[in-house]
Design a protein around this motif. Sequence first.
Motif, PDB file in Angstrom:
ATOM      1  N   GLU A   1      96.235  41.914   3.224  1.00 57.13           N
ATOM      2  CA  GLU A   1      96.957  41.479   4.412  1.00 57.13           C
ATOM      3  C   GLU A   1      96.722  42.460   5.547  1.00 57.13           C
ATOM      4  O   GLU A   1      96.436  43.641   5.309  1.00 57.13           O
TER       5      GLU A   1
ATOM      6  N   GLY B   1      94.910  35.759   0.854  1.00 59.96           N
ATOM      7  CA  GLY B   1      96.190  36.401   0.584  1.00 59.96           C
ATOM      8  C   GLY B   1      96.138  37.545  -0.416  1.00 59.96           C
ATOM      9  O   GLY B   1      97.188  38.011  -0.865  1.00 59.96           O
TER      10      GLY B   1
ATOM     11  N   THR C   1      97.949  43.132  -1.312  1.00 61.06           N
ATOM     12  CA  THR C   1      99.183  42.383  -1.567  1.00 61.06           C
ATOM     13  C   THR C   1      99.470  42.380  -3.072  1.00 61.06           C
ATOM     14  O   THR C   1      98.635  42.807  -3.881  1.00 61.06           O
TER      15      THR C   1
ATOM     16  N   LYS D   1      99.533  39.733  -4.835  1.00 67.95           N
ATOM     17  CA  LYS D   1      98.503  38.835  -5.361  1.00 67.95           C
ATOM     18  C   LYS D   1      97.190  39.602  -5.554  1.00 67.95           C
ATOM     19  O   LYS D   1      96.477  39.393  -6.531  1.00 67.95           O
TER      20      LYS D   1
END
Length: 177
Positions: free
Chosen positions: A57, A54, A76, A78
């Motif tokens: 993406e 994650g 992302t 994250k």
Amino acid sequence: MRATRLFILGALADGGPMHGHKIRAAAKLDRADVWADVKPGSLYGALGRMAAEGVVEVVRTEQEGGMPARTVYGITAKGRDELAAIIRAALADTKLTPDPMQLVLLHRSVIDDDELRTAVRARRASYAEQLEFWTNLRVDAEPHLVGLEPVAFDQTLIRLRAELEWHDQLLTAIGAD
């Protein structure tokens, strides 16, 4: 430090979404395998793992003409957090990596002075070749360097000059012949 992750996340943060081939081409163009130990062949696998985690993406899939479809990745939130954490960790890491030469010199009685001198001269010659390579690479890259890239190049040059100086000191200490 996780150089491959840093390279991928940095490329996506700076350049926006791109496909793995473009990231790999950038790594090859930048010679990241030489200065950052980023192997261009490892980028595709890393992108897949990072997507599963994650931190990147899949944005879309593109296909031009008869070319295979290419997956375009983006960073992302994250991933941005991880990129910042990797950068902070790298900035805080001041650990000097041990050089096995210190142990070699501690146990040098195993080999005679001639063998030691020959090996040290060979090491010095290798560092001199690397310095020449990096000096030429720096000259060739100069027109394309931006921001702090020249200073990054200079760090490598300074480290290689220090190795040459230390090897000269070692050769003096063991006696030139």
